[in-house]
Motif scaffolding. Structure first.
Motif, PDB file in Angstrom:
ATOM      1  N   GLU A 336       0.812  -1.216   0.000  1.00  0.00           N
ATOM      2  CA  GLU A 336       0.000   0.000   0.000  1.00  0.00           C
ATOM      3  C   GLU A 336       0.847   1.268   0.000  1.00  0.00           C
ATOM      4  N   THR A 337       2.118   1.178   0.369  1.00  0.00           N
ATOM      5  CA  THR A 337       2.941   2.380   0.454  1.00  0.00           C
ATOM      6  C   THR A 337       4.292   2.143  -0.203  1.00  0.00           C
ATOM      7  N   PRO A 338       4.340   2.103  -1.518  1.00  0.00           N
ATOM      8  CA  PRO A 338       5.633   1.921  -2.192  1.00  0.00           C
ATOM      9  C   PRO A 338       6.534   3.118  -1.950  1.00  0.00           C
ATOM     10  N   PRO A 339       7.848   2.941  -2.075  1.00  0.00           N
ATOM     11  CA  PRO A 339       8.760   4.066  -1.866  1.00  0.00           C
ATOM     12  C   PRO A 339       8.552   5.129  -2.933  1.00  0.00           C
ATOM     13  N   PRO A 340       8.933   6.367  -2.655  1.00  0.00           N
ATOM     14  CA  PRO A 340       8.786   7.427  -3.654  1.00  0.00           C
ATOM     15  C   PRO A 340       9.528   7.082  -4.943  1.00  0.00           C
ATOM     16  N   LEU A 341       9.000   7.560  -6.061  1.00  0.00           N
ATOM     17  CA  LEU A 341       9.636   7.285  -7.352  1.00  0.00           C
ATOM     18  C   LEU A 341      11.082   7.737  -7.381  1.00  0.00           C
ATOM     19  N   ALA A 342      11.370   8.857  -6.736  1.00  0.00           N
ATOM     20  CA  ALA A 342      12.725   9.389  -6.770  1.00  0.00           C
ATOM     21  C   ALA A 342      13.721   8.478  -6.062  1.00  0.00           C
ATOM     22  N   ARG A 343      13.216   7.598  -5.189  1.00  0.00           N
ATOM     23  CA  ARG A 343      14.106   6.684  -4.473  1.00  0.00           C
ATOM     24  C   ARG A 343      13.762   5.240  -4.820  1.00  0.00           C
ATOM     25  N   ALA A 344      13.400   4.996  -6.056  1.00  0.00           N
ATOM     26  CA  ALA A 344      12.889   3.686  -6.446  1.00  0.00           C
ATOM     27  C   ALA A 344      13.930   2.581  -6.383  1.00  0.00           C
ATOM     28  N   THR A 345      15.219   2.924  -6.323  1.00  0.00           N
ATOM     29  CA  THR A 345      16.214   1.870  -6.207  1.00  0.00           C
ATOM     30  C   THR A 345      16.354   1.387  -4.772  1.00  0.00           C
ATOM     31  N   SER A 346      15.723   2.059  -3.816  1.00  0.00           N
ATOM     32  CA  SER A 346      15.841   1.657  -2.421  1.00  0.00           C
ATOM     33  C   SER A 346      14.764   0.677  -2.008  1.00  0.00           C
ATOM     34  N   GLY A 347      13.839   0.382  -2.860  1.00  0.00           N
ATOM     35  CA  GLY A 347      12.788  -0.568  -2.532  1.00  0.00           C
ATOM     36  C   GLY A 347      11.999  -0.951  -3.766  1.00  0.00           C
ATOM     37  N   PRO A 348      11.441  -2.165  -3.780  1.00  0.00           N
ATOM     38  CA  PRO A 348      10.694  -2.624  -4.958  1.00  0.00           C
ATOM     39  C   PRO A 348       9.449  -1.789  -5.208  1.00  0.00           C
ATOM     40  N   ARG A 349       9.174  -1.558  -6.470  1.00  0.00           N
ATOM     41  CA  ARG A 349       7.941  -0.911  -6.914  1.00  0.00           C
ATOM     42  C   ARG A 349       7.321  -1.756  -8.020  1.00  0.00           C
ATOM     43  N   PRO A 350       5.992  -1.750  -8.144  1.00  0.00           N
ATOM     44  CA  PRO A 350       5.382  -2.495  -9.247  1.00  0.00           C
ATOM     45  C   PRO A 350       5.933  -2.102 -10.619  1.00  0.00           C
ATOM     46  N   LEU A 351       6.298  -0.817 -10.777  1.00  0.00           N
ATOM     47  CA  LEU A 351       6.754  -0.345 -12.084  1.00  0.00           C
ATOM     48  C   LEU A 351       8.128  -0.891 -12.475  1.00  0.00           C
ATOM     49  N   HIS A 352       8.830  -1.563 -11.573  1.00  0.00           N
ATOM     50  CA  HIS A 352      10.063  -2.208 -11.976  1.00  0.00           C
ATOM     51  C   HIS A 352       9.796  -3.326 -12.990  1.00  0.00           C
ATOM     52  N   ALA A 353       8.725  -4.086 -12.788  1.00  0.00           N
ATOM     53  CA  ALA A 353       8.480  -5.267 -13.611  1.00  0.00           C
ATOM     54  C   ALA A 353       7.220  -5.188 -14.459  1.00  0.00           C
ATOM     55  N   LEU A 354       6.190  -4.519 -13.956  1.00  0.00           N
ATOM     56  CA  LEU A 354       4.887  -4.555 -14.618  1.00  0.00           C
ATOM     57  C   LEU A 354       4.914  -4.060 -16.064  1.00  0.00           C
ATOM     58  N   PRO A 355       5.572  -2.930 -16.393  1.00  0.00           N
ATOM     59  CA  PRO A 355       5.548  -2.487 -17.788  1.00  0.00           C
ATOM     60  C   PRO A 355       6.120  -3.527 -18.755  1.00  0.00           C
TER      61      PRO A 355
END
Length: 414
Positions: A336-355
């Motif tokens: 429910e609370t992904p890390p901010p886009l600007a710090r996306a390398t510090s934690g997984p986000r759906p946008l790493h794989a979904l696109p």
């Protein structure tokens, strides 16, 4: 404080542009703004446009939190008075645009162009499709169109919401997914009270879309909707938990272990509240982990996890532990609370794989499989710079690499 000048990088000095205010003031008032910023209870960054012909300046102030922003707005109103010519909140200004819009692909310049869009022209194409239903993707815009659905059951940190209240978050996701894939991504909140209603809605809209992506939807609803759709006509269905967050989290775990020279087969990993992670446990097994503890803090409490910690190489925290065990690395992942886009390398986000996965399933016209998700995990690992947990979201090869790997996995049985 940054002196008034050209806008700098988002998130500098510990601020967050999500907590911003934009004001227009006479040029003489900039000294007052500097004094207000200097007295603020938290970090504030100031960006100013060049003076307009009337001598006014448009100034944006980014704060670090909601409390600092509230103080800032109040102080500006008190100190500037009549010099405060205009105030706006950029977050609400951007939200009011709807964030994305349709564009015409067909020419409508001449009467001849318009005639190709009238009933007689449509009748000819429809007659052809009635006789050749497999040609639909050749003669419609469906291959470019993706439905982005939510039932409002898992929007950020909110309790379940009315579907329309989820629109700002879904519209933002649509922008990000459109930028990453080039598809026409249509945000569609669905007023579904049950998983069966959600599945029925997906089935009803399926003829008009190349694929459907479930976003801001609770993983239990996602799983139940998938189960309900298994007996229906096939449709390409992805979601941000199984096809986004779980894939990125598995890649982050592999990168963490490799950075510490721990072979996956020897690693000892605990996944806290595994039900939130979708297929994460299956992916971890698929990439070679043998010793995985699926830890439910509701059933067992927190103390046994602290006792187990000395035996672990990593804790994957899906619930947001208030007091995680010390002495063992923790990979924090909250759907429910992904890390901010600007710090996306510090934690997984759906946008790493979904696109990339979305590109692959739409291109191949095949539903996503565990093999495709595993291939996406390894593609993410391959794109991660040394010393990082994951590649940055703006990595130019990220989505193409994931798409290529997943496409190969989906077509390997041909």
């Amino acid at each position: 404080m940054t002196p008034p000048g050209p806008a700098g990088p988002a998130g500098s000095a510990g601020v967050n542009p999500a907590y911003s205010v934009t004001v227009r003031v006479p040029h003489r008032a900039t000294m007052i703004i500097e004094a207000v910023v200097a007295a603020a209870p938290g970090p504030v960054t100031c960006y100013a446009d060049e003076p307009d012909p009337g001598g006014g300046r448009r100034i944006t102030l980014d704060a670090d939190s909601g409390s600092t922003l509230t103080w800032l707005v109040r102080a500006l109103r008190e100190r500037l008075g009549a010099d405060l010519l205009q105030t706006e909140d950029p977050v609400f200004t951007v939200a009011s645009t709807g964030k994305l819009a349709q564009c015409l692909r067909a020419s409508v310049t001449t009467g001849h162009d318009l005639a190709l869009l009238d009933a007689d022209a449509d009748r000819r194409v429809i007659s052809h499709l009635a006789m050749h239903p497999t040609h639909t993707d050749r003669f419609t815009g469906r291959p470019r169109r993706v439905a982005l659905l939510t039932d409002g059951s898992a929007v950020l940190d909110f309790e379940p919401l009315a579907a329309e209240a989820a629109l700002p978050a879904v519209e933002s996701q649509a922008v990000h997914l459109h930028r990453a894939t080039g598809f026409d991504v249509i945000p569609m909140p669905i007023a579904a009270r049950t998983a069966a209603e959600l599945a029925a809605a997906i089935g009803m809209i399926a003829p008009g879309f190349a694929a459907t992506v479930l976003v801001h939807t609770h993983v239990r609803r996602i799983d139940a909707a998938r189960a309900a759709l298994r007996s229906a006509a096939p449709h390409l269905l992805l979601d941000t938990v199984n096809d986004g967050l779980a894939v990125a989290a598995a890649a982050a775990v592999l990168n963490h272990l490799r950075a510490r020279d721990i072979a996956p087969g020897r690693a000892r990993v605990a996944v806290v509240d595994p039900a939130r992670g979708g297929d994460l446990a299956g992916l971890l097994i698929g990439v070679g982990l043998h010793e995985i503890t699926l830890y439910d803090p509701v059933d067992y409490g927190i103390q046994p996890l602290h006792l187990l910690a000395p035996e672990l190489d990593l804790i994957v925290d899906l619930i947001g532990l208030a007091a995680p065990p010390k002495g063992v690395p923790v990979l924090r992942i909250r759907p429910e609370t992904p890390p901010p886009l600007a710090r996306a390398t510090s934690g997984p986000r759906p946008l790493h794989a979904l696109p990339g996965l979305l590109r692959a399933v739409v291109t191949t016209r095949r539903p996503v499989t565990p093999a495709a998700r595993l291939a996406a995990v390894h593609a993410l690992v391959g794109q991660t710079p040394p010393g990082s947990v994951l590649p940055p979201l703006d990595h130019p090869r990220l989505a193409p690499a994931v798409a290529a790997a997943a496409t190969h996995a989906l077509t390997a049985q041909e």
